[in-house]
Design an enzyme around this catalytic site. Structure first.
Site, short mmCIF file in Angstrom:
data_model
loop_
_atom_site.label_atom_id
_atom_site.label_comp_id
_atom_site.label_asym_id
_atom_site.label_seq_id
_atom_site.Cartn_x
_atom_site.Cartn_y
_atom_site.Cartn_z
N CYS A 85 6.09 2.65 3.85
CA CYS A 85 6.92 2.34 2.58
C CYS A 85 7.56 3.56 2.35
O CYS A 85 8.20 4.14 3.24
CB CYS A 85 5.96 1.88 1.46
SG CYS A 85 6.78 1.12 0.17
N HIS A 193 3.11 -3.20 3.92
CA HIS A 193 1.68 -2.28 3.83
C HIS A 193 0.77 -2.86 4.85
O HIS A 193 -0.04 -3.88 4.19
CB HIS A 193 1.32 -2.38 2.54
CG HIS A 193 2.21 -1.63 1.58
ND1 HIS A 193 1.90 -0.13 1.22
CD2 HIS A 193 3.38 -1.74 0.81
CE1 HIS A 193 2.65 0.50 0.42
NE2 HIS A 193 3.61 -0.56 0.16
N GLU A 195 -1.88 -1.39 5.46
CA GLU A 195 -3.32 -0.83 5.20
C GLU A 195 -3.72 -1.70 3.96
O GLU A 195 -4.93 -1.58 3.55
CB GLU A 195 -2.98 0.76 4.60
CG GLU A 195 -2.29 0.74 3.10
CD GLU A 195 -0.83 0.72 3.55
OE1 GLU A 195 -0.37 1.07 2.10
OE2 GLU A 195 -0.22 0.15 4.33
#
Length: 223
Positions: A85, A193, A195
Site C-alpha cells: 500500500c 494487504h 498482512e
C-alpha cells in the site's frame, strides 16, 4: 531471518507487518525512519498507512527519510524488500519499482476484500502459491490506481514482473495490476494487504503463503 519493519509518522500497518513476520516463524523489529542503518536485518517490510500525512503526494516525503538510502543499498545487494500500500507508493517514489500510484478512478477510498490472481509464482514472494491461483486480500486505499506507460508495461510483461492482478479491478489500475517486482525479483510492491489476510476467522488467510514464501526463499539461499 530477521525482518525490519519500517515506521514513518502516519504508518498504521506496522503492527500488522510485525505480526505477519512473527507468524511466519522469524524475528522482526521496528525501525524508525530516522535510523541510518539496517545492519543485522535480512529483509525489509514497508507498511501501509499515510506516511507524513500523504502531504505533497503519497510516499513523497517518506522517500527522502534518512532510512531510505539504506533501503536502496539493501535492495541493490539483492535482499528482499516488500512494500504494501503506502509502502508500494514509497518504492515507486524512490525508483526501486517503475510506475506510479494515482487516485482511484472513483475518487473514493476503497476498503474491502478483493479477489486477486497470482500471475507469477516464480518469485521469492509467491513461490508457495500456484500460478493463476485466486487469493483474497483486503484493500484499503484512496490512491491505488497503478499507472505506467505502455513501454513500461511491455517491459513488466516481457520480464514477468507482474505478480498479482485484480479479478475485479476496483481502482482503474492499468491492466488490472495489483503487484509487481523489480527485474531482479527481490523488491516487491503491492496495493492489497497480505498482512491483513492471516486468519480465516477474520475473513481470509491468503496472505500467509506470501510471508512463508519470503522466509523459505531466504532460508534456501542462506541456511
Amino acid at each position: 531471518m530477521k525482518f525490519a519493519v519500517l515506521v514513518f509518522p502516519g504508518s498504521n500497518c506496522d503492527r500488522d507487518m510485525y505480526n505477519a513476520a512473527i507468524k511466519s516463524g522469524v524475528d522482526a523489529a521496528y525501525v524508525d525512519y530516522r535510523e541510518t542503518t539496517l545492519d543485522g536485518f535480512d529483509g525489509v517490510l514497508i507498511p501501509g498507512g499515510f506516511s507524513f500525512g500523504d502531504y505533497l503526494r503519497s510516499g513523497a516525503m517518506a522517500s527522502v527519510a534518512p532510512i531510505i538510502k539504506e533501503v536502496k543499498r539493501f535492495a541493490k545487494e539483492g535482499k528482499p524488500v516488500l512494500g504494501v500500500c503506502n509502502g508500494f507508493q514509497i518504492l515507486t517514489e524512490i525508483g526501486l519499482l517503475p510506475g506510479a500510484l494515482l487516485h482511484n478512478d472513483s475518487h473514493l477510498f476503497i476498503s474491502r476484500n478483493e479477489t486477486l490472481k497470482i500471475t507469477n509464482n516464480q518469485t521469492p514472494f509467491t513461490h508457495l502459491y500456484v500460478k493463476n491461483e485466486n487469493v483474497v486480500y483486503p484493500v484499503a486505499h484512496g490512491e491505488g490506481h497503478y499507472y505506467c506507460t505502455d513501454e513500461i508495461y511491455r517491459e513488466l510483461n516481457d520480464n514477468n514482473q507482474i505478480i498479482l492482478k485484480y479479478t475485479n479491478n476496483p481502482n482503474g489500475s492499468y491492466e488490472d495490476i495489483a503487484g509487481i517486482v523489480n527485474k531482479e525479483g527481490n523488491v516487491c510492491g503491492m496495493m492489497p494487504h497480505p498482512e491483513r489476510a492471516l486468519e480465516t476467522l477474520l475473513g481470509t488467510n491468503s496472505g500467509v503463503k506470501l510471508f512463508e514464501s519470503m522466509v523459505k526463499s531466504w532460508r534456501e539461499q542462506n541456511v
